[in-house]
Write an enzyme that holds these catalytic residues in place. Structure first.
Site, short mmCIF file in Angstrom:
data_model
loop_
_atom_site.label_atom_id
_atom_site.label_comp_id
_atom_site.label_asym_id
_atom_site.label_seq_id
_atom_site.Cartn_x
_atom_site.Cartn_y
_atom_site.Cartn_z
N HIS A 121 -3.46 -7.78 1.03
CA HIS A 121 -3.40 -7.80 2.50
C HIS A 121 -4.38 -8.85 3.05
O HIS A 121 -4.02 -9.65 3.91
CB HIS A 121 -3.78 -6.43 3.06
CG HIS A 121 -2.64 -5.47 3.17
ND1 HIS A 121 -2.05 -4.92 2.07
CD2 HIS A 121 -1.99 -4.95 4.25
CE1 HIS A 121 -1.08 -4.09 2.46
NE2 HIS A 121 -1.02 -4.10 3.78
N HIS A 168 -8.89 -0.01 -0.22
CA HIS A 168 -9.69 -1.04 -0.86
C HIS A 168 -11.17 -0.85 -0.58
O HIS A 168 -11.55 -0.29 0.46
CB HIS A 168 -9.27 -2.44 -0.36
CG HIS A 168 -7.96 -2.91 -0.89
ND1 HIS A 168 -7.78 -3.32 -2.19
CD2 HIS A 168 -6.75 -3.04 -0.29
CE1 HIS A 168 -6.52 -3.68 -2.37
NE2 HIS A 168 -5.88 -3.52 -1.23
#
Length: 351
Positions: A121, A168
């Site tokens: 991302h 994350h």
């Protein structure tokens, strides 16, 4: 330095960031249930996280091609394909786990089987935003500082959203952004050469089919199923189809559809905005229909060939079915977005 790296990899800072933003666990298995006490951050980061998913790619990149100009779109698609492939492969080679839950609350379920390092991302957001500024700043009149601020804000929000959603660690996001920035800097001097070959080389269509398929079929193998291979095939397929469309436009269709002139001033009017909206809605409608038809045809054909049920999800995850059906589906979407949709716009008088 080692302590700093361990701190950035730890799940506790992710959990603390979530708490500060008003996201708390509410019991349940592995922290799957949660309580939101600050809906501003919740919606901000949920929307920001969507900026790095398929729904964003399948809308923003075609929108750029249809409504801004093909010159910009081609460079965005080049960088998107490169950084996403490298990011996805890196995940399955490094095999770094995602943050532990608990203590982290995880808002997404589909990607929990994926590894964490680096954050794709963050990679995609960095590459797309800064490439967009690098390409458009010389074509449209706006301050470079404003463009850089916008790119930094966009990529930062997407990166923070991956921490907020519990997918994350901070290190995943930082490394992803740095890798993407490095790749963008390395590829930047070759943009014009790649663009020339993409539009003019007679080998372009064969290259765009053979090379991505080889990369997909030789994707790193794991001892468990992960959606990274499917996502990588989706990206490479869409990029391949769009690139073949660029080549077809340049060689066989009106130059107005293939090449954009340099623009200096954009005068935005109500009529222009309505036209852009109409082009977008027509285009997205075509892509949705394309996806549904081609996906069904590809799956039925492959399942019939291999004699498996189309409802057998385990069978559909096998690379012999997953790779070709994803590639065929999304290369068709990429091709239609750059060839069929612009022709339809022209037919409807939306140019």
């Amino acid at each position: 330095m080692a302590c700093l790296v361990r701190s950035l990899c730890d799940s506790q800072p992710v959990a603390r960031f979530q708490r500060r933003c008003g996201l708390f666990p509410a019991g349940g298995a592995a922290g799957e249930q949660y309580v939101v006490k600050n809906y501003f951050y919740y919606y901000l980061f949920t929307i920001s996280a969507a900026m790095g998913q398929e729904v964003f790619y399948i809308t923003f990149l075609p929108f750029t091609y249809w409504n801004i100009n093909p010159y910009v779109a081609r460079r965005l698609i080049i960088m998107w394909s490169i950084v996403m492939y490298i990011g996805q492969v890196s995940k399955d080679l490094l095999k770094w786990p995602r943050p532990c839950s608990p203590p982290v609350v995880k808002l997404e379920k589909r990607t929990t089987a994926e590894y964490g390092m680096p954050s794709t991302h963050a990679m995609a957001a960095t590459a797309i935003s800064f490439t967009f500024v690098a390409v458009t700043v010389n074509q449209y009149k706006y301050p470079l500082e404003l463009g850089l601020m916008g790119a930094f804000l966009f990529s930062t929000l997407v990166g923070l959203s991956r921490i907020y959603t519990g997918m994350h660690t901070l290190l995943d996001v930082i490394v992803g952004s740095l890798i993407s920035a490095l790749l963008t800097a390395l590829v930047y001097p070759t943009w014009d050469l790649i663009d020339h070959l993409m539009l003019n080389s007679p080998l372009c269509p064969a290259f765009c089919i053979v090379v991505p398929l080889l990369l997909c079929y030789n994707y790193p193998k794991l001892n468990h199923y992960s959606p990274t291979r499917a996502d990588t095939t989706t990206i490479l397929g869409a990029g391949a189809g769009a690139t073949i469309g660029f080549w077809i436009n340049n060689r066989y269709i009106s130059d107005a559809l293939a090449e954009a002139a340099t623009h200096h001033v954009l005068s935005v009017s109500g009529e222009m905005l309505l036209t852009m909206l109409a082009k977008f809605l027509v285009g997205i409608g075509v892509l949705v229909i394309t996806r549904q038809i081609i996906k069904n045809l590809a799956l039925k054909s492959l399942c019939s060939w291999y004699k498996v049920s189309i409802n057998d999800h385990k069978a559909l995850q096998q690379f012999r079915i997953e790779v070709p059906y994803k590639f065929i589906t999304y290369s068709s979407i990429g091709l239609n977005s750059t060839v069929l949709v612009p022709l339809l716009h022209k037919l409807l008088g939306l140019n």
